[in-house]
Write a protein that holds these residues in place. Structure first.
Motif, short mmCIF file in Angstrom:
data_model
loop_
_atom_site.label_atom_id
_atom_site.label_comp_id
_atom_site.label_asym_id
_atom_site.label_seq_id
_atom_site.Cartn_x
_atom_site.Cartn_y
_atom_site.Cartn_z
N LEU A 144 0.84 -1.20 0.00
CA LEU A 144 0.00 0.00 0.00
C LEU A 144 0.88 1.25 0.00
CD1 LEU A 144 -3.04 0.92 0.26
CD2 LEU A 144 -2.61 1.13 2.72
N VAL A 145 0.49 2.23 -0.81
CA VAL A 145 1.10 3.56 -0.81
C VAL A 145 0.00 4.55 -0.47
CG1 VAL A 145 2.37 5.30 -2.10
CG2 VAL A 145 2.79 2.88 -2.56
N ASP A 146 0.19 5.32 0.60
CA ASP A 146 -0.80 6.26 1.09
C ASP A 146 -0.28 7.68 0.87
OD1 ASP A 146 -3.13 7.11 2.35
OD2 ASP A 146 -2.24 7.03 4.35
N LEU A 147 -1.05 8.50 0.16
CA LEU A 147 -0.59 9.82 -0.27
C LEU A 147 -1.16 10.92 0.62
CD1 LEU A 147 -1.08 9.24 -4.11
CD2 LEU A 147 1.02 8.92 -2.77
N HIS A 148 -0.28 11.76 1.16
CA HIS A 148 -0.66 12.84 2.07
C HIS A 148 -0.06 14.16 1.63
CE1 HIS A 148 -2.33 10.56 5.62
NE2 HIS A 148 -1.77 9.57 4.93
N THR A 149 -0.54 15.25 2.23
CA THR A 149 0.09 16.57 2.11
C THR A 149 0.33 17.11 3.52
OG1 THR A 149 -1.83 18.04 2.21
CG2 THR A 149 -1.42 16.95 0.12
N SER A 190 -2.77 5.19 12.80
CA SER A 190 -2.67 5.67 11.42
C SER A 190 -2.84 4.49 10.47
CB SER A 190 -1.32 6.34 11.19
OG SER A 190 -0.26 5.40 11.29
N LEU A 191 -3.27 4.78 9.26
CA LEU A 191 -3.45 3.73 8.26
C LEU A 191 -2.15 2.99 8.01
CD1 LEU A 191 -5.05 2.21 6.12
CD2 LEU A 191 -4.70 4.14 4.56
N ARG A 192 -1.04 3.74 7.89
CA ARG A 192 0.25 3.09 7.63
C ARG A 192 0.62 2.13 8.74
NH1 ARG A 192 6.05 4.96 8.56
NH2 ARG A 192 5.26 6.97 9.29
N HIS A 193 0.56 2.57 9.97
CA HIS A 193 0.96 1.74 11.11
C HIS A 193 0.10 0.49 11.20
CE1 HIS A 193 1.23 0.47 15.35
NE2 HIS A 193 2.43 1.03 15.34
N GLU A 194 -1.22 0.64 11.09
CA GLU A 194 -2.10 -0.49 11.30
C GLU A 194 -2.10 -1.44 10.10
OE1 GLU A 194 -3.10 -0.95 14.25
OE2 GLU A 194 -2.36 1.02 14.85
N ALA A 195 -1.89 -0.92 8.89
CA ALA A 195 -1.77 -1.80 7.73
C ALA A 195 -0.51 -2.66 7.84
CB ALA A 195 -1.75 -0.98 6.44
N GLN A 197 0.91 -3.52 10.64
CA GLN A 197 0.63 -4.48 11.70
C GLN A 197 -0.21 -5.64 11.18
OE1 GLN A 197 1.56 -4.47 15.24
NE2 GLN A 197 3.08 -3.21 14.20
N ALA A 198 -1.05 -5.38 10.19
CA ALA A 198 -1.89 -6.42 9.60
C ALA A 198 -1.16 -7.21 8.53
CB ALA A 198 -3.15 -5.79 9.02
N GLY A 199 0.11 -6.89 8.29
CA GLY A 199 0.90 -7.65 7.33
C GLY A 199 0.93 -7.09 5.93
N CYS A 200 0.49 -5.83 5.76
CA CYS A 200 0.53 -5.19 4.44
C CYS A 200 1.56 -4.07 4.46
CB CYS A 200 -0.86 -4.63 4.10
SG CYS A 200 -0.94 -3.76 2.51
N PRO A 201 2.77 -4.28 3.93
CA PRO A 201 3.80 -3.24 3.95
C PRO A 201 3.30 -1.95 3.31
CG PRO A 201 4.69 -5.33 3.18
CD PRO A 201 3.21 -5.50 3.25
N THR A 202 3.44 -0.85 4.05
CA THR A 202 2.84 0.42 3.64
C THR A 202 3.82 1.56 3.86
OG1 THR A 202 0.62 -0.38 4.25
CG2 THR A 202 0.91 2.01 4.06
N ILE A 203 3.87 2.46 2.88
CA ILE A 203 4.64 3.69 3.00
C ILE A 203 3.71 4.86 2.73
CG2 ILE A 203 6.78 2.55 2.29
CD1 ILE A 203 6.49 4.06 -0.42
N ILE A 204 4.10 6.05 3.17
CA ILE A 204 3.34 7.25 2.81
C ILE A 204 4.26 8.25 2.13
CG2 ILE A 204 1.71 6.93 4.72
CD1 ILE A 204 3.03 9.33 6.10
N LEU A 205 3.66 9.06 1.28
CA LEU A 205 4.32 10.23 0.70
C LEU A 205 3.69 11.45 1.30
CD1 LEU A 205 6.20 11.61 -1.45
CD2 LEU A 205 4.16 11.64 -2.94
#
Length: 379
Positions: A144-149, A190-195, A197-205
């Motif tokens: 997962l890639v989560d996009l922020h500003t 946060s979505l990144r942290h909990e994803a 934890q659920a086994g879905c590697p996630t980064i944010i921009l």
């Protein structure tokens, strides 16, 4: 490290909807109801390649006013610069549809969605939306890639945030190609942290301003997403499509906010993406009639990761966010690389564009006895 995952939901079945190989399909999920009882729907696109492969989710606007990522995802939907060969994309232009409708960072029950994951099926309005995203989106994704500003009245120089102790997150973060990677696990809820934890590697921009779709930020975002899809072997990248990479990359473990000591009106001397030395003037604080109140200087060496776009400040207001290199050698290497950037690079374009959101005047020089360096803390 990411935890062992529960069994993923199928990618070809979404309630009554099915998605075949090679198909793009728009899906509407019930995200809640208005105060009048009308359904609020969460739109997303599922795009499957002809061959099996990883499932990559790309999400934006977890905070409902952070829409730079929304623009980037819509570009992928409307004018994709590639053909998806393998795997599946789940594209969610707006996660927080309840806040988005109100141009608000938060949900109507005044909660921060990005502190509410994994949520609860029977919880608050915000908790139910978080539960929906965890189940229907994260529950189908391999990555997962989560996009922020930045938050309102601030701007962020593009930077990736990832847990670099997780090999899969490290892989995504490095290949995205941002100049700065901030190494942390993200806040609980946060979505990144909990994803993760659920086994879905996630980064944010983190990039740009709220309530804007900025062209250079779109370019940085799309380039990074193409890098990731190529790395995951989801697309074949031709020479015409192959994007340039950043000429340098710095992984930082910490950052520091610099605050105003007095109220006043700021003249900035640096812009997002600039490198700064310890004791370097960052902004001059003046009264409304021009009388100088203070010169705010950098307490450290680093790169300007974010800053306020509101020049009127009160005592204690955060004005600049500085990413801190581990060593002086790392800083000097970064400084040399930034100074040597070609004019037409995407990195220089984003620096120029973000600098138009503030007024930057020439650097000033201070005598040593004029420099007062104050310790800062997190915003």
């Amino acid at each position: 490290m990411s935890k062992q995952r529960r069994k993923k939901l199928p990618i070809d079945s979404w309630g009554d909807e099915s998605v075949d190989r090679g198909e793009k399909k728009n899906i509407l999920l019930k995200a809640g109801e208005t105060f009048t009882g009308v359904e609020v729907l969460l739109p997303l696109m599922v795009w499957r390649g002809m061959e099996d492969g990883p499932v990559l989710g790309i999400t934006a606007a977890v905070h409902g006013d952070e829409i730079n990522g929304t623009g980037a995802i819509r570009s992928l939907i409307q004018e994709p610069p590639f053909e998806l060969k393998r795997g599946t994309l789940i594209l969610v232009p707006v996660v927080n549809v309840l806040g988005f409708e109100r141009h608000s960072r938060y949900t109507p029950d005044r909660r921060d969605l990005n502190r509410t994951f994994p949520g609860s099926k029977n919880g608050s309005l915000t908790g139910r939306l978080a539960h929906l995203i965890m189940k229907e989106v994260v529950g189908r994704c391999d990555y997962l890639v989560d996009l922020h500003t930045a938050a309102v009245r601030r701007t962020n120089f593009p930077n990736v945030r990832a847990n670099m102790d997780d090999a899969d997150c490290e892989r995504l973060a490095e290949v995205f190609g941002a100049e700065v990677i901030v190494n942390n696990t993200g806040p609980e809820g946060s979505l990144r942290h909990e994803a993760c934890q659920a086994g879905c590697p996630t980064i944010i921009l983190e990039a740009g301003e709220a309530l804007k779709v900025e062209p250079s930020v779109q370019g940085i975002t799309q380039r990074g997403l193409i890098h990731i899809m190529s790395e995951l072997d989801m697309i074949d990248v031709s020479d015409d499509l192959r994007p340039d990479t950043s000429p340098h990359q710095m992984i930082v473990q910490s950052s520091s906010w610099v605050r105003a000591s007095n109220g006043g009106f700021l003249k900035f001397h640096v812009a997002p993406g600039d490198t700064v030395d310890k004791g370097q003037p960052l902004a001059t604080n003046t009264g409304l009639l021009g009388g100088e109140i203070e010169t705010i200087v950098s307490p450290c060496q680093g790169i300007v990761l974010g800053m306020t776009t509101m020049p009127a400040v009160s005592p204690g207001d955060p004005i600049l966010h500085i990413a801190l290199p581990d060593t002086r050698k790392q800083f000097r290497s970064l400084e040399k690389s930034v100074d040597g950037l070609e004019e037409d690079t995407l990195e220089n374009q984003v620096r120029d564009h973000l600098a138009t959101n503030i007024t930057v005047v020439d650097h000033i020089e201070l005598d040593e006895d004029e420099i007062e360096i104050k310790e800062s803390d997190e915003a």
